[in-house]
Design a protein around this motif. Sequence first.
Motif, PDB file in Angstrom:
ATOM      1  N   LEU A  11     -24.823  -4.504 -38.130  1.00  0.00           N
ATOM      2  CA  LEU A  11     -23.536  -4.153 -38.867  1.00  0.00           C
ATOM      3  C   LEU A  11     -23.118  -4.961 -39.956  1.00  0.00           C
ATOM      4  O   LEU A  11     -22.052  -5.054 -40.396  1.00  0.00           O
ATOM      5  N   PHE A  12     -24.036  -5.547 -40.530  1.00  0.00           N
ATOM      6  CA  PHE A  12     -23.877  -6.355 -41.877  1.00  0.00           C
ATOM      7  C   PHE A  12     -23.533  -5.591 -42.773  1.00  0.00           C
ATOM      8  O   PHE A  12     -23.734  -4.563 -43.101  1.00  0.00           O
ATOM      9  N   GLY A  13     -22.554  -5.952 -43.723  1.00  0.00           N
ATOM     10  CA  GLY A  13     -21.854  -5.342 -44.844  1.00  0.00           C
ATOM     11  C   GLY A  13     -20.444  -4.229 -44.260  1.00  0.00           C
ATOM     12  O   GLY A  13     -19.897  -3.736 -45.136  1.00  0.00           O
ATOM     13  N   MET A  14     -20.334  -4.308 -42.835  1.00  0.00           N
ATOM     14  CA  MET A  14     -19.377  -3.404 -42.416  1.00  0.00           C
ATOM     15  C   MET A  14     -18.119  -4.048 -42.188  1.00  0.00           C
ATOM     16  O   MET A  14     -18.330  -5.308 -41.749  1.00  0.00           O
ATOM     17  N   ASP A  15     -17.065  -3.402 -42.285  1.00  0.00           N
ATOM     18  CA  ASP A  15     -15.743  -4.204 -41.776  1.00  0.00           C
ATOM     19  C   ASP A  15     -15.685  -3.589 -40.303  1.00  0.00           C
ATOM     20  O   ASP A  15     -16.043  -2.995 -39.611  1.00  0.00           O
ATOM     21  N   GLN A  17     -13.277  -1.933 -38.798  1.00  0.00           N
ATOM     22  CA  GLN A  17     -12.992  -0.547 -38.509  1.00  0.00           C
ATOM     23  C   GLN A  17     -14.199   0.448 -38.609  1.00  0.00           C
ATOM     24  O   GLN A  17     -14.541   1.202 -37.792  1.00  0.00           O
ATOM     25  N   GLU A  18     -15.257   0.189 -39.676  1.00  0.00           N
ATOM     26  CA  GLU A  18     -16.387   0.742 -39.926  1.00  0.00           C
ATOM     27  C   GLU A  18     -17.293   0.522 -38.871  1.00  0.00           C
ATOM     28  O   GLU A  18     -17.939   1.468 -38.384  1.00  0.00           O
ATOM     29  N   ALA A  19     -17.398  -0.707 -38.297  1.00  0.00           N
ATOM     30  CA  ALA A  19     -18.228  -1.079 -37.194  1.00  0.00           C
ATOM     31  C   ALA A  19     -17.832  -0.217 -35.795  1.00  0.00           C
ATOM     32  O   ALA A  19     -18.668   0.228 -35.243  1.00  0.00           O
ATOM     33  N   LYS A  20     -16.689  -0.202 -35.956  1.00  0.00           N
ATOM     34  CA  LYS A  20     -16.120   0.564 -34.427  1.00  0.00           C
ATOM     35  C   LYS A  20     -16.488   2.128 -34.474  1.00  0.00           C
ATOM     36  O   LYS A  20     -16.839   2.628 -33.609  1.00  0.00           O
ATOM     37  N   ALA A  21     -16.369   2.695 -35.783  1.00  0.00           N
ATOM     38  CA  ALA A  21     -16.549   3.881 -35.806  1.00  0.00           C
ATOM     39  C   ALA A  21     -17.958   4.318 -35.621  1.00  0.00           C
ATOM     40  O   ALA A  21     -18.618   5.111 -35.042  1.00  0.00           O
ATOM     41  N   TYR A  22     -18.887   3.264 -36.128  1.00  0.00           N
ATOM     42  CA  TYR A  22     -20.383   3.457 -36.134  1.00  0.00           C
ATOM     43  C   TYR A  22     -20.607   3.191 -34.669  1.00  0.00           C
ATOM     44  O   TYR A  22     -21.665   3.950 -33.886  1.00  0.00           O
ATOM     45  N   ILE A  23     -20.307   2.473 -33.862  1.00  0.00           N
ATOM     46  CA  ILE A  23     -20.506   2.133 -32.562  1.00  0.00           C
ATOM     47  C   ILE A  23     -20.159   3.465 -31.534  1.00  0.00           C
ATOM     48  O   ILE A  23     -20.748   3.956 -30.715  1.00  0.00           O
ATOM     49  N   ALA A  24     -18.714   4.116 -31.894  1.00  0.00           N
ATOM     50  CA  ALA A  24     -18.351   5.244 -31.331  1.00  0.00           C
ATOM     51  C   ALA A  24     -19.462   6.356 -31.465  1.00  0.00           C
ATOM     52  O   ALA A  24     -19.717   6.931 -30.630  1.00  0.00           O
ATOM     53  N   GLN A  97     -21.478  -8.061 -31.937  1.00  0.00           N
ATOM     54  CA  GLN A  97     -21.053  -8.653 -33.217  1.00  0.00           C
ATOM     55  C   GLN A  97     -19.756  -8.557 -33.747  1.00  0.00           C
ATOM     56  O   GLN A  97     -19.329  -9.054 -34.742  1.00  0.00           O
ATOM     57  N   LEU A  98     -18.991  -7.630 -33.110  1.00  0.00           N
ATOM     58  CA  LEU A  98     -17.584  -7.320 -33.420  1.00  0.00           C
ATOM     59  C   LEU A  98     -16.717  -8.397 -33.532  1.00  0.00           C
ATOM     60  O   LEU A  98     -16.011  -8.668 -34.540  1.00  0.00           O
ATOM     61  N   ALA A 103     -13.557 -12.012 -37.022  1.00  0.00           N
ATOM     62  CA  ALA A 103     -13.388 -13.283 -37.662  1.00  0.00           C
ATOM     63  C   ALA A 103     -13.638 -13.649 -39.017  1.00  0.00           C
ATOM     64  O   ALA A 103     -12.986 -14.303 -40.062  1.00  0.00           O
ATOM     65  N   ARG A 104     -14.805 -12.860 -39.620  1.00  0.00           N
ATOM     66  CA  ARG A 104     -15.129 -12.881 -41.142  1.00  0.00           C
ATOM     67  C   ARG A 104     -14.071 -12.194 -42.020  1.00  0.00           C
ATOM     68  O   ARG A 104     -13.758 -12.814 -43.046  1.00  0.00           O
ATOM     69  N   GLU A 105     -13.527 -11.309 -41.299  1.00  0.00           N
ATOM     70  CA  GLU A 105     -12.473 -10.426 -41.926  1.00  0.00           C
ATOM     71  C   GLU A 105     -11.238 -11.464 -42.346  1.00  0.00           C
ATOM     72  O   GLU A 105     -10.512 -11.404 -43.326  1.00  0.00           O
ATOM     73  N   ARG A 106     -11.031 -12.328 -41.245  1.00  0.00           N
ATOM     74  CA  ARG A 106      -9.750 -13.151 -41.336  1.00  0.00           C
ATOM     75  C   ARG A 106     -10.071 -14.387 -42.316  1.00  0.00           C
ATOM     76  O   ARG A 106      -9.237 -14.852 -43.107  1.00  0.00           O
TER      77      ARG A 106
END
Length: 208
Positions: A11-15, A17-24, A97-98, A103-106
């Motif tokens: 999931l590198f490079g995703m925020d 929200q994007e990661a959740k959509a990708y997992i979905a 990885q979520l 944490a990285r976003e914060r």
Amino acid sequence: MERFEQPPEDLFGMDPQEAKAYIAAHLASLKLTEKKRAELEADLAKWTGRIELARNKGAEDLALEAEKVAERLRADLAKLQAEAAELRSQIDIMQRQLPALKARERTVDPDLLEQELLMAAGRMPGDEAAAETERNLAKLEKEAQANAALEALKARLVGKADTAGVADSSSHFDGGGQADSGADTANAGHRDSSGGDTGNFADQEVTP
């Protein structure tokens, strides 16, 4: 040189929200795969029962044909089971990885992010600052050239005004001199005329 490809579960490079959509999306694929697997399992059970039925009835030829169908179903089922297992593994890795993404976003460092983006674009940190400095210097040079051109224009205008003033003064003095000369000439003529008359009068008195 072999091209590096990012693993599908990375999931590198995703925020978040994007990661959740990708997992979905992966979860939807897993659900569809599980549905197909259940259908194949039901088909395989049906054809397995037909094989036993044909052999119990002594129809070996039918039993052999049913065995071929069942074999194909087993191969397809094995592929679906492998796909489902891989999807479940990828989903598990991505879900773990979520928390790190959140944490990285914060705690994202804007300066570090800018450096990473510059390096990804093929530029080094500091190049943008150098480009900004060059733009500022070019702006100052342009302003200095404009100011110099303005001062030169002002100087030309002042020079023209001074030249016009000198010409007016010369014209004034020349006209005054001519007027004075004319007056002097007129006075001299008047005096000559008076002198001539006086001389004639004297001659008339002396004659006996």
